[in-house]
Design a protein around this motif. Structure first.
Motif, short mmCIF file in Angstrom:
data_model
loop_
_atom_site.label_atom_id
_atom_site.label_comp_id
_atom_site.label_asym_id
_atom_site.label_seq_id
_atom_site.Cartn_x
_atom_site.Cartn_y
_atom_site.Cartn_z
N SER A 24 44.24 46.03 57.04
CA SER A 24 45.24 45.85 55.56
C SER A 24 43.31 45.76 54.35
N PHE A 25 43.03 44.22 55.06
CA PHE A 25 41.68 44.16 54.21
C PHE A 25 40.64 44.68 55.11
N LYS A 26 39.06 43.95 54.84
CA LYS A 26 38.20 44.12 54.81
C LYS A 26 37.15 43.44 55.70
N THR A 27 38.42 42.04 55.41
CA THR A 27 37.79 40.66 55.82
C THR A 27 39.24 40.10 55.72
N THR A 28 38.12 38.51 55.62
CA THR A 28 39.67 37.61 56.14
C THR A 28 39.62 36.56 54.73
N ARG A 29 39.28 37.65 53.81
CA ARG A 29 39.34 36.85 52.27
C ARG A 29 39.29 37.93 51.40
N VAL A 30 40.10 38.37 50.80
CA VAL A 30 40.16 39.22 49.15
C VAL A 30 38.77 38.97 48.72
N ILE A 31 38.03 37.88 48.18
CA ILE A 31 37.46 37.63 47.45
C ILE A 31 37.39 36.06 47.57
N ASN A 32 38.41 35.13 46.26
CA ASN A 32 38.51 33.69 47.71
C ASN A 32 39.55 33.59 47.84
N VAL A 33 40.97 34.14 48.01
CA VAL A 33 42.22 33.92 48.70
C VAL A 33 41.71 34.56 50.08
N ILE A 60 52.06 28.07 42.17
CA ILE A 60 51.17 29.18 41.76
C ILE A 60 52.11 29.77 42.94
N ILE A 61 51.41 31.07 42.06
CA ILE A 61 52.22 32.60 42.69
C ILE A 61 50.53 33.81 42.55
N GLY A 62 50.05 33.57 43.36
CA GLY A 62 49.32 35.01 43.68
C GLY A 62 49.55 36.35 43.89
N ALA A 63 48.54 37.44 43.96
CA ALA A 63 49.14 38.63 43.80
C ALA A 63 47.38 39.01 44.39
N ALA A 64 46.95 40.83 44.71
CA ALA A 64 45.77 40.89 45.87
C ALA A 64 46.33 41.78 45.85
N LEU A 65 45.22 43.44 45.56
CA LEU A 65 45.22 44.39 45.65
C LEU A 65 44.05 44.86 46.75
N ILE A 88 34.27 51.36 51.66
CA ILE A 88 33.98 50.92 50.04
C ILE A 88 35.26 50.18 49.32
N ALA A 89 35.44 49.48 48.94
CA ALA A 89 37.20 49.65 48.92
C ALA A 89 36.34 47.94 47.27
N ILE A 90 37.33 48.81 46.04
CA ILE A 90 37.75 47.88 45.33
C ILE A 90 38.69 46.43 45.51
N ASN A 91 38.96 45.69 45.25
CA ASN A 91 39.46 44.95 45.22
C ASN A 91 40.11 43.72 43.89
N ALA A 92 41.04 42.68 43.43
CA ALA A 92 41.19 42.27 42.78
C ALA A 92 42.26 41.49 43.72
N GLU A 93 41.87 39.63 42.76
CA GLU A 93 43.66 38.80 43.03
C GLU A 93 43.65 38.04 41.62
N TYR A 94 45.13 37.49 41.31
CA TYR A 94 45.45 36.65 40.03
C TYR A 94 46.01 35.62 40.51
N PHE A 95 45.63 33.96 39.74
CA PHE A 95 46.38 33.66 40.46
C PHE A 95 47.65 32.67 39.40
N TYR A 96 48.63 32.97 39.13
CA TYR A 96 49.52 32.24 38.39
C TYR A 96 50.15 30.54 38.58
N ILE A 97 49.74 30.57 37.40
CA ILE A 97 49.62 28.72 37.64
C ILE A 97 50.66 28.71 36.66
N ILE A 111 37.82 40.13 40.45
CA ILE A 111 38.07 41.72 40.68
C ILE A 111 36.17 42.46 41.49
N GLY A 112 36.45 43.02 42.17
CA GLY A 112 34.92 43.11 43.19
C GLY A 112 35.38 43.99 44.10
N PHE A 113 34.23 44.73 44.66
CA PHE A 113 34.09 45.20 45.51
C PHE A 113 33.86 45.00 47.33
#
Lengths: 192, 288
Positions: free
Chosen positions: B39-48, B198-203, B211-220, B235-237
């Motif tokens: 579902s994702f390339k590795t165990t972290r999306v970016i930080n999460v 906090i509620i977070g979301a990642a895509l 190659i994939a593009i990732n984004a994650e956001y955390f709302y405190i 936001i990253g690749f």
């Protein structure tokens, strides 16, 4: 009256032809659901090997016809990540879940299924991998044990490029241009 | 005439019997149950944490860097003159449980965590459309205080608990929602909460096979942290090359430890407080 006669004759003919077809099917059929198929890729950098113990196959001794269906996701690798990449990046296993072979033993006349012994055979047919079909032929042996079992063994080369399986340049030195595919099947008599 | 027709028909049925697939003799094959993977390339999306674990018996060595801020300009070479780094080892105990440790040079922080697959997305006989994972971690900030006062070690600790709920909705697209609680044993002022929700979301969207593009956001959630703390946005690749995954990204967070990027992000994207960074993951099969 004439129509009834016609129907009668027709009926006889149907019976006649279906009995012919029954005779034609008289030869034994052999099958497996847990055949062993593996492939092997060797380069200076890396050796990759995967085994599948869930190949299904049917062999018709009457006409030598032979079919295989191999679930791609059932190939097991030593490294988990390799297996993931195999399905995800190379074989597109969700789109093309199976490899299929449909063919026949070309020299079926030389095999006596009633007599124990090892027979050299040549199998020809169509191999479909990754949605691409290629005509292939392979040498192998059939070992008839005279007790209703047949052991079929073969090894033949497969080139990923022939099946539109792309190998990116970063790993081009890790993956052989030509894989060696080994088939090792224990057929049993198929009973209806 | 009729006779002929019948003969013809019976011939046809004869032909039909002969051309039937041999494999059909074996009847309907059993439907296999399979887990949805990658579902994702590795165990972290970016930080999460992502929906993926390292497989059982596999060690994942990760090296990550976050450079300085882009708005440092040419003098700071857009942040490249400063770097903080984290290195860590993640290990799969089995196919549903992994553990990891790491050390982040930012505030000299050590971290340790586990992540367990509680429910796995699967298809076949029964369809389960989503995965649920539980991750918990602890961080210890070991940097000396600027006032040189010694504090109890327990005051240097923080805890993070997360549920990671998500799905690979198509071959290329995966998402996750990450309800999170962070407990900090010590906070700077009485206005700040020790316990932060906090509620977070990642895509993840694949662009090509590798190659994939990732984004994650955390709302405190409001009124919990100091006013200068911002929500973390990255936001990253992902670029995958066999055993390595390279992740290149832009983020307003400096810290790479969970507690840090979740509750201590003070960069503002709109002001150009953006860090370039990367994670490199290399896996080793330790045990078969």
């Amino acid at each position: 009256m004439k129509t009834k006669l016609g129907l009668g004759i027709g009926f006889c003919l149907i019976v006649f032809f279906s009995s012919i077809s029954a005779i034609a099917q008289n030869g034994e059929k052999y099958f497996t659901k847990d055949g062993h198929v593996s492939f092997y890729s060797e380069t200076k950098i890396e050796t990759i090997e995967a085994d599948n113990h869930k190949a299904t196959s049917v062999l018709d001794s009457e006409n030598g016809k032979m079919e295989f269906a191999i679930l791609i996701k059932a190939f097991e690798f030593e490294k988990a990540l390799m297996q993931e990449h195999f399905n995800e990046n190379y074989m597109d296993s969700d789109e093309f879940p199976k490899a299929i072979f449909k063919g026949a033993i070309a020299n079926i006349d030389e095999v006596n299924f009633g007599e124990a012994g090892t027979y050299n055979v040549r199998v020809e047919g169509d191999l479909t991998i990754h949605g691409v079909t290629q005509a292939v032929s392979a040498e192998g042996t059939l070992e008839v044990d005279g007790d209703g079992g047949i052991k079929a063994v073969s090894e033949f080369p497969v080139k990923p490029a022939d099946y539109d399986i792309k190998i990116p340049s970063v790993v081009v030195d890790n993956i052989a241009e030509e894989m060696s595919v080994k088939v090792n099947i224990d057929y049993k008599v198929f009973k209806r | 005439m009729k006779k002929l027709l019948l003969v013809f028909l019976s011939m046809l049925s004869f032909l039909f019997v002969q051309s039937q697939d041999l494999l059909d003799l074996l009847g309907e094959e059993e439907v296999t149950q399979e887990f949805v993977e990658a579902s994702f390339k590795t165990t972290r999306v970016i930080n999460v944490q992502s929906l993926e674990n390292v497989a059982g018996g596999v060690l994942d060595f990760k090296i990550s860097h976050r450079f300085g801020r882009l708005n440092g300009g040419a003098y700071e070479l857009f942040g490249l003159d400063q770097a903080t780094m984290r290195f860590g080892f993640d290990y799969g105990i089995n196919d549903w449980l992994m553990v990891g440790v790491g050390r982040n040079s930012f505030e000299k922080t050590y971290d340790a965590f586990f992540k367990a697959k509680v429910l796995r997305q699967q298809k076949g006989k029964k369809n389960i459309p989503l995965s649920i994972l539980w991750a918990s971690g602890i961080t210890a900030k070991t940097i000396k205080r600027s006032d040189n006062n010694e504090i109890d070690f327990k005051h240097r600790l923080a805890y993070v608990h997360q549920l990671i709920i998500g799905s690979k909705i198509s071959k290329g697209t995966s998402f996750e929602l990450v309800p999170t609680v962070v407990h900090r044993n010590l906070v700077a002022t009485a206005d700040e909460n020790n316990l932060v929700y906090i509620i977070g979301a990642a895509l993840r969207q694949k662009l090509t096979k590798r190659i994939a593009i990732n984004a994650e956001y955390f709302y405190i959630l409001p009124n919990q942290v100091a006013d200068n703390i911002k929500n973390s946005l990255s936001i990253g690749f992902d670029i995958e090359t066999g055993g390595h995954v390279f992740q290149l990204h832009f983020t307003n967070s400096t810290s790479m430890s969970d507690k840090g990027f979740l509750t201590e992000t003070n960069g503002d994207w709109l002001d150009g407080d953006i860090h370039f960074g990367f994670n490199i993951s290399r896996v080793f099969t330790v045990k078969r």
